[in-house]
Structures are given as structure tokens and as C-alpha cells.
Write a protein that holds these residues in place. Structure first.
Motif, mmCIF file in Angstrom:
data_model
loop_
_atom_site.group_PDB
_atom_site.id
_atom_site.type_symbol
_atom_site.label_atom_id
_atom_site.label_comp_id
_atom_site.label_asym_id
_atom_site.label_seq_id
_atom_site.Cartn_x
_atom_site.Cartn_y
_atom_site.Cartn_z
ATOM 1 N N GLU A 50 0.826 -1.209 0.000
ATOM 2 C CA GLU A 50 0.000 0.000 0.000
ATOM 3 C C GLU A 50 0.857 1.255 0.000
ATOM 4 O OE1 GLU A 50 -3.448 0.224 2.661
ATOM 5 O OE2 GLU A 50 -3.120 -1.913 3.038
ATOM 6 N N VAL A 51 1.941 1.232 0.755
ATOM 7 C CA VAL A 51 2.840 2.389 0.798
ATOM 8 C C VAL A 51 3.430 2.647 -0.586
ATOM 9 C CG1 VAL A 51 5.027 3.265 1.730
ATOM 10 C CG2 VAL A 51 3.391 2.137 3.248
ATOM 11 N N LEU A 52 3.889 1.599 -1.244
ATOM 12 C CA LEU A 52 4.482 1.753 -2.573
ATOM 13 C C LEU A 52 3.439 2.216 -3.592
ATOM 14 C CD1 LEU A 52 6.920 -1.284 -2.617
ATOM 15 C CD2 LEU A 52 7.478 1.130 -2.385
ATOM 16 N N ASN A 53 2.225 1.719 -3.480
ATOM 17 C CA ASN A 53 1.169 2.184 -4.389
ATOM 18 C C ASN A 53 0.857 3.660 -4.151
ATOM 19 O OD1 ASN A 53 0.780 -0.152 -5.865
ATOM 20 N ND2 ASN A 53 -0.673 -0.987 -4.385
ATOM 21 N N ASN A 54 0.854 4.077 -2.887
ATOM 22 C CA ASN A 54 0.639 5.495 -2.584
ATOM 23 C C ASN A 54 1.767 6.353 -3.143
ATOM 24 O OD1 ASN A 54 -1.751 4.924 -1.256
ATOM 25 N ND2 ASN A 54 -0.821 4.913 0.777
ATOM 26 N N ILE A 55 2.997 5.861 -3.019
ATOM 27 C CA ILE A 55 4.143 6.591 -3.574
ATOM 28 C C ILE A 55 3.990 6.710 -5.085
ATOM 29 C CG2 ILE A 55 6.637 6.437 -4.022
ATOM 30 C CD1 ILE A 55 6.905 5.228 -1.199
ATOM 31 N N ARG A 56 3.588 5.624 -5.726
ATOM 32 C CA ARG A 56 3.382 5.654 -7.182
ATOM 33 C C ARG A 56 2.346 6.703 -7.555
ATOM 34 N NH1 ARG A 56 0.180 0.978 -9.045
ATOM 35 N NH2 ARG A 56 -1.420 2.338 -8.205
ATOM 36 N N ASN A 57 1.238 6.720 -6.828
ATOM 37 C CA ASN A 57 0.179 7.675 -7.141
ATOM 38 C C ASN A 57 0.650 9.120 -6.971
ATOM 39 O OD1 ASN A 57 -1.503 5.553 -7.710
ATOM 40 N ND2 ASN A 57 -2.470 5.557 -5.701
ATOM 41 N N LEU A 110 6.042 1.249 -13.363
ATOM 42 C CA LEU A 110 7.135 0.293 -13.576
ATOM 43 C C LEU A 110 8.189 0.436 -12.485
ATOM 44 C CD1 LEU A 110 8.567 -1.816 -15.384
ATOM 45 C CD2 LEU A 110 9.600 0.115 -16.584
ATOM 46 N N VAL A 111 8.520 1.672 -12.125
ATOM 47 C CA VAL A 111 9.510 1.906 -11.074
ATOM 48 C C VAL A 111 9.015 1.336 -9.749
ATOM 49 C CG1 VAL A 111 10.670 3.717 -9.738
ATOM 50 C CG2 VAL A 111 10.469 3.935 -12.220
ATOM 51 N N VAL A 112 7.729 1.507 -9.461
ATOM 52 C CA VAL A 112 7.173 0.990 -8.220
ATOM 53 C C VAL A 112 7.178 -0.535 -8.225
ATOM 54 C CG1 VAL A 112 5.088 0.875 -6.809
ATOM 55 C CG2 VAL A 112 5.860 3.053 -7.686
ATOM 56 N N GLU A 113 6.901 -1.139 -9.341
ATOM 57 C CA GLU A 113 6.965 -2.610 -9.439
ATOM 58 C C GLU A 113 8.382 -3.108 -9.171
ATOM 59 O OE1 GLU A 113 4.524 -4.898 -9.620
ATOM 60 O OE2 GLU A 113 3.190 -3.162 -9.437
ATOM 61 N N ILE A 114 9.376 -2.387 -9.686
ATOM 62 C CA ILE A 114 10.776 -2.769 -9.434
ATOM 63 C C ILE A 114 11.073 -2.621 -7.935
ATOM 64 C CG2 ILE A 114 13.165 -2.059 -9.824
ATOM 65 C CD1 ILE A 114 12.287 -1.331 -12.694
ATOM 66 N N LEU A 115 10.591 -1.528 -7.312
ATOM 67 C CA LEU A 115 10.791 -1.351 -5.868
ATOM 68 C C LEU A 115 10.093 -2.458 -5.070
ATOM 69 C CD1 LEU A 115 10.417 2.504 -5.388
ATOM 70 C CD2 LEU A 115 12.465 1.131 -5.065
ATOM 71 N N LYS A 116 8.926 -2.873 -5.524
ATOM 72 C CA LYS A 116 8.209 -3.968 -4.836
ATOM 73 C C LYS A 116 9.031 -5.236 -4.902
ATOM 74 C CE LYS A 116 3.411 -2.534 -5.513
ATOM 75 N NZ LYS A 116 2.153 -2.867 -6.185
ATOM 76 N N GLY A 117 9.639 -5.485 -6.046
ATOM 77 C CA GLY A 117 10.489 -6.672 -6.178
ATOM 78 C C GLY A 117 11.699 -6.610 -5.276
ATOM 79 N N ILE A 118 12.257 -5.403 -5.120
ATOM 80 C CA ILE A 118 13.441 -5.245 -4.276
ATOM 81 C C ILE A 118 13.094 -5.433 -2.807
ATOM 82 C CG2 ILE A 118 15.150 -3.562 -3.467
ATOM 83 C CD1 ILE A 118 15.190 -2.444 -6.336
ATOM 84 N N VAL A 119 11.990 -4.799 -2.342
ATOM 85 C CA VAL A 119 11.637 -4.881 -0.928
ATOM 86 C C VAL A 119 10.812 -6.112 -0.588
ATOM 87 C CG1 VAL A 119 11.648 -2.787 0.477
ATOM 88 C CG2 VAL A 119 10.218 -2.888 -1.510
ATOM 89 N N GLY A 120 10.342 -6.799 -1.576
ATOM 90 C CA GLY A 120 9.591 -8.026 -1.301
ATOM 91 C C GLY A 120 8.103 -7.811 -1.139
ATOM 92 N N GLY A 121 7.589 -6.676 -1.547
ATOM 93 C CA GLY A 121 6.141 -6.449 -1.499
ATOM 94 C C GLY A 121 5.460 -7.250 -2.588
ATOM 95 N N VAL A 122 4.294 -7.787 -2.273
ATOM 96 C CA VAL A 122 3.568 -8.585 -3.271
ATOM 97 C C VAL A 122 2.367 -7.837 -3.738
ATOM 98 C CG1 VAL A 122 2.357 -10.731 -3.655
ATOM 99 C CG2 VAL A 122 4.381 -10.696 -2.235
#
Length: 122
Positions: A50-57, A110-122
Motif C-alpha cells: 500500500e505504501v508503494l502504491n501510494n508513492i506511485r500515485n 514500472l519503477v514501483v513494481e521494481i521497488l516492490k520486487g526489491i523490498v519483497g512487497g507482493v
């Protein structure tokens, strides 16, 4: 130095158009519909996803907003250039910056998806 009346008329018309546009924007931005109610939220996001999605938005919104500003500046510069090659080039530069901003806004997910992969967010 004599001024060409036709040139002055065009310049006055452009200034009037810009003034009307700014007044319209001011009216729309100060209308009651533009104001939002203040809500206090202590913790909205509960997961990293959720945090990463908020950052993306936020990133997409900020980049798109800045791109719209550059697009507007480029359009106004192009209108006010009156055939001056230097001003036309500055307008093209603003258009290019707007395009880059819109492109970066489109790449934000795309950047947020890469960050999710790095931090392990699903």
C-alpha cells in the motif's frame, strides 16, 4: 520608432486571451467545488504494498502536474513568440520537457513494481 498597428492589435488580443484564461482558472480554483474537507488520518497504509502504491500515485500526480505546467508555458510562449525564432525554440523546449514529464509519469508504475520486487512487497 513607429509601431505597426496590426502587430499591436495582435499583441493586445493575445494579452486579452491570456487574461481571460487566467481569470477562468482563478474562478474555477476558488469555487466551492475545488475546496476539500480536511480529514485527519493517522495511519492509512498498513502494508508495504500500500505504501508503494501510494508513492506511485503521488509520483504520477506530481509529474503529470508539472508536465501540464510546462505544456501550458510552452503553449503561451509559442503564442507570444510572434515569429521570433528564439522564443519558438524556447517554446519547443518547454514542449519537450512536458513530454518527458508525461513519459516519466507513465513509467512510475514500472519503477514501483521494481521497488516492490526489491523490498519483497507482493
Amino acid at each position: 520608432m513607429r509601431l505597426n498597428p496590426h502587430h499591436c492589435h495582435r499583441r493586445l488580443r493575445r494579452v486579452a486571451l491570456l487574461t481571460a484564461w487566467l481569470l477562468t482558472a482563478a474562478v474555477l480554483l476558488t469555487s466551492p467545488a475545488a475546496r476539500a474537507e480536511t480529514v485527519r488520518i493517522i495511519a492509512l497504509a498498513q502494508t508495504v504494498d500500500e505504501v508503494l502504491n501510494n508513492i506511485r500515485n503521488w509520483i504520477m500526480g506530481i509529474l503529470a502536474g508539472v508536465a501540464v505546467v510546462f505544456l501550458t508555458i510552452g503553449g503561451l510562449r509559442y503564442l507570444m513568440a510572434s515569429g521570433d525564432p528564439g522564443e519558438v525554440e524556447k517554446a519547443k523546449g518547454a514542449f519537450k520537457a512536458a513530454g518527458i514529464g508525461f513519459g516519466l509519469a507513465a513509467l512510475a508504475p514500472l519503477v514501483v513494481e521494481i521497488l516492490k520486487g526489491i523490498v519483497g512487497g507482493v
